[in-house]
Motif scaffolding. Structure first.
Motif, PDB file in Angstrom:
ATOM      1  N   MET A 125      -8.045   3.333   5.425  1.00  0.00           N
ATOM      2  CA  MET A 125      -8.810   2.946   4.263  1.00  0.00           C
ATOM      3  C   MET A 125     -10.226   2.526   4.654  1.00  0.00           C
ATOM      4  N   GLN A 126     -10.455   2.286   5.934  1.00  0.00           N
ATOM      5  CA  GLN A 126     -11.776   1.862   6.381  1.00  0.00           C
ATOM      6  C   GLN A 126     -12.761   3.015   6.451  1.00  0.00           C
ATOM      7  N   TRP A 127     -12.287   4.261   6.493  1.00  0.00           N
ATOM      8  CA  TRP A 127     -13.183   5.397   6.618  1.00  0.00           C
ATOM      9  C   TRP A 127     -12.949   6.463   5.561  1.00  0.00           C
ATOM     10  N   PHE A 128     -12.022   6.264   4.639  1.00  0.00           N
ATOM     11  CA  PHE A 128     -11.693   7.292   3.659  1.00  0.00           C
ATOM     12  C   PHE A 128     -12.818   7.484   2.647  1.00  0.00           C
ATOM     13  N   GLY A 129     -12.983   8.707   2.228  1.00  0.00           N
ATOM     14  CA  GLY A 129     -13.855   9.032   1.116  1.00  0.00           C
ATOM     15  C   GLY A 129     -15.239   9.487   1.514  1.00  0.00           C
ATOM     16  N   PRO A 130     -15.981   9.959   0.519  1.00  0.00           N
ATOM     17  CA  PRO A 130     -17.344  10.404   0.771  1.00  0.00           C
ATOM     18  C   PRO A 130     -18.258   9.228   1.103  1.00  0.00           C
ATOM     19  N   ALA A 131     -19.492   9.542   1.443  1.00  0.00           N
ATOM     20  CA  ALA A 131     -20.446   8.531   1.912  1.00  0.00           C
ATOM     21  C   ALA A 131     -20.716   7.430   0.894  1.00  0.00           C
ATOM     22  N   ASN A 132     -20.587   7.720  -0.397  1.00  0.00           N
ATOM     23  CA  ASN A 132     -20.960   6.740  -1.415  1.00  0.00           C
ATOM     24  C   ASN A 132     -19.821   5.817  -1.851  1.00  0.00           C
ATOM     25  N   VAL A 133     -18.737   5.727  -1.066  1.00  0.00           N
ATOM     26  CA  VAL A 133     -17.629   4.836  -1.414  1.00  0.00           C
ATOM     27  C   VAL A 133     -18.059   3.380  -1.234  1.00  0.00           C
ATOM     28  N   LYS A 134     -17.807   2.584  -2.252  1.00  0.00           N
ATOM     29  CA  LYS A 134     -18.124   1.154  -2.184  1.00  0.00           C
ATOM     30  C   LYS A 134     -17.197   0.504  -1.159  1.00  0.00           C
ATOM     31  N   PRO A 135     -17.749  -0.161  -0.148  1.00  0.00           N
ATOM     32  CA  PRO A 135     -16.914  -0.793   0.880  1.00  0.00           C
ATOM     33  C   PRO A 135     -15.866  -1.732   0.263  1.00  0.00           C
ATOM     34  N   GLY A 136     -14.632  -1.626   0.767  1.00  0.00           N
ATOM     35  CA  GLY A 136     -13.544  -2.482   0.307  1.00  0.00           C
ATOM     36  C   GLY A 136     -12.872  -2.028  -0.974  1.00  0.00           C
ATOM     37  N   SER A 137     -13.304  -0.911  -1.551  1.00  0.00           N
ATOM     38  CA  SER A 137     -12.731  -0.488  -2.838  1.00  0.00           C
ATOM     39  C   SER A 137     -11.572   0.493  -2.707  1.00  0.00           C
ATOM     40  N   VAL A 138     -11.326   1.021  -1.512  1.00  0.00           N
ATOM     41  CA  VAL A 138     -10.277   2.033  -1.351  1.00  0.00           C
ATOM     42  C   VAL A 138      -8.900   1.378  -1.426  1.00  0.00           C
ATOM     43  N   ARG A 139      -8.041   1.964  -2.235  1.00  0.00           N
ATOM     44  CA  ARG A 139      -6.641   1.553  -2.357  1.00  0.00           C
ATOM     45  C   ARG A 139      -5.779   2.793  -2.178  1.00  0.00           C
ATOM     46  N   ALA A 140      -4.638   2.647  -1.509  1.00  0.00           N
ATOM     47  CA  ALA A 140      -3.781   3.802  -1.263  1.00  0.00           C
ATOM     48  C   ALA A 140      -2.314   3.421  -1.377  1.00  0.00           C
ATOM     49  N   GLU A 141      -1.563   4.293  -2.004  1.00  0.00           N
ATOM     50  CA  GLU A 141      -0.102   4.200  -2.064  1.00  0.00           C
ATOM     51  C   GLU A 141       0.412   5.519  -1.494  1.00  0.00           C
ATOM     52  N   LEU A 142       1.145   5.447  -0.383  1.00  0.00           N
ATOM     53  CA  LEU A 142       1.574   6.647   0.325  1.00  0.00           C
ATOM     54  C   LEU A 142       3.076   6.624   0.575  1.00  0.00           C
ATOM     55  N   ASP A 143       3.752   7.700   0.232  1.00  0.00           N
ATOM     56  CA  ASP A 143       5.159   7.902   0.555  1.00  0.00           C
ATOM     57  C   ASP A 143       5.204   9.182   1.388  1.00  0.00           C
ATOM     58  N   VAL A 144       4.891   9.046   2.690  1.00  0.00           N
ATOM     59  CA  VAL A 144       4.649  10.190   3.558  1.00  0.00           C
ATOM     60  C   VAL A 144       5.973  10.792   4.021  1.00  0.00           C
ATOM     61  N   ARG A 145       6.470  11.709   3.209  1.00  0.00           N
ATOM     62  CA  ARG A 145       7.672  12.500   3.491  1.00  0.00           C
ATOM     63  C   ARG A 145       7.618  13.706   2.575  1.00  0.00           C
ATOM     64  N   ALA A 146       8.259  14.798   2.948  1.00  0.00           N
ATOM     65  CA  ALA A 146       8.279  15.971   2.076  1.00  0.00           C
ATOM     66  C   ALA A 146       8.844  15.561   0.716  1.00  0.00           C
ATOM     67  N   GLY A 147       8.106  15.849  -0.335  1.00  0.00           N
ATOM     68  CA  GLY A 147       8.486  15.449  -1.691  1.00  0.00           C
ATOM     69  C   GLY A 147       7.939  14.099  -2.100  1.00  0.00           C
ATOM     70  N   GLY A 148       7.412  13.325  -1.145  1.00  0.00           N
ATOM     71  CA  GLY A 148       6.833  12.019  -1.459  1.00  0.00           C
ATOM     72  C   GLY A 148       5.471  12.174  -2.119  1.00  0.00           C
ATOM     73  N   ARG A 149       5.076  11.164  -2.866  1.00  0.00           N
ATOM     74  CA  ARG A 149       3.802  11.197  -3.582  1.00  0.00           C
ATOM     75  C   ARG A 149       2.798  10.255  -2.920  1.00  0.00           C
ATOM     76  N   TYR A 150       1.535  10.506  -3.187  1.00  0.00           N
ATOM     77  CA  TYR A 150       0.479   9.592  -2.758  1.00  0.00           C
ATOM     78  C   TYR A 150      -0.519   9.427  -3.893  1.00  0.00           C
ATOM     79  N   ARG A 151      -1.231   8.316  -3.864  1.00  0.00           N
ATOM     80  CA  ARG A 151      -2.315   8.053  -4.809  1.00  0.00           C
ATOM     81  C   ARG A 151      -3.364   7.251  -4.066  1.00  0.00           C
ATOM     82  N   ILE A 152      -4.598   7.695  -4.151  1.00  0.00           N
ATOM     83  CA  ILE A 152      -5.713   7.012  -3.502  1.00  0.00           C
ATOM     84  C   ILE A 152      -6.796   6.797  -4.550  1.00  0.00           C
ATOM     85  N   SER A 153      -7.335   5.591  -4.599  1.00  0.00           N
ATOM     86  CA  SER A 153      -8.414   5.309  -5.544  1.00  0.00           C
ATOM     87  C   SER A 153      -9.539   4.584  -4.831  1.00  0.00           C
ATOM     88  N   PHE A 154     -10.731   4.727  -5.385  1.00  0.00           N
ATOM     89  CA  PHE A 154     -11.899   4.042  -4.850  1.00  0.00           C
ATOM     90  C   PHE A 154     -13.000   4.037  -5.902  1.00  0.00           C
TER      91      PHE A 154
END
Length: 114
Positions: A1-30
């Motif tokens: 989350m410290q490096w995710f996203g394009p250059a204009n991401v507001k520091p500290g705004s990235v949030r992620a929910e990850l279920d890293v397995r085949a069929g699992g879902r993810y959601r990332i916001s910033f």
């Protein structure tokens, strides 16, 4: 989350929910520095630890425009070579915007690991 996203991401705004397995879902916001909120999500289609991730990618604002991302990793001397393959863009503008965003993300990742 410290490096995710394009250059204009507001520091500290990235949030992620990850279920890293085949069929699992993810959601990332910033939030961008301009205050605009962004959210992307999808489903992991293939997960091979230390080798490959394949997942769908769709922005919350355009869920019908789903694309497919493959991230491959392989040992390269003392480091790791990361390859990104992105396909199924809705149009050239989407392709170009994603190319810019991922290029900026990888520049941030490079600075993070340096």
């Amino acid at each position: 989350m410290q490096w995710f996203g394009p250059a204009n991401v507001k520091p500290g705004s990235v949030r992620a929910e990850l279920d890293v397995r085949a069929g699992g879902r993810y959601r990332i916001s910033f939030s961008g520095n301009d205050g605009e909120y962004h959210e992307v999500g999808g489903v992991y289609r293939e997960v091979v630890p230390n080798e490959r991730l394949v997942f769908s990618w769709a922005w919350h604002s355009t869920p019908e425009r789903e694309s497919l991302v493959t991230v491959s990793l392989r040992q390269d001397g003392a480091g790791t070579l990361l390859s990104l393959h992105y396909e199924q863009f809705a149009d050239e503008t989407a392709r170009d915007n994603h190319e810019r965003g991922w290029t900026e993300l990888f520049a941030k990742l490079e600075n993070f690991v340096a």
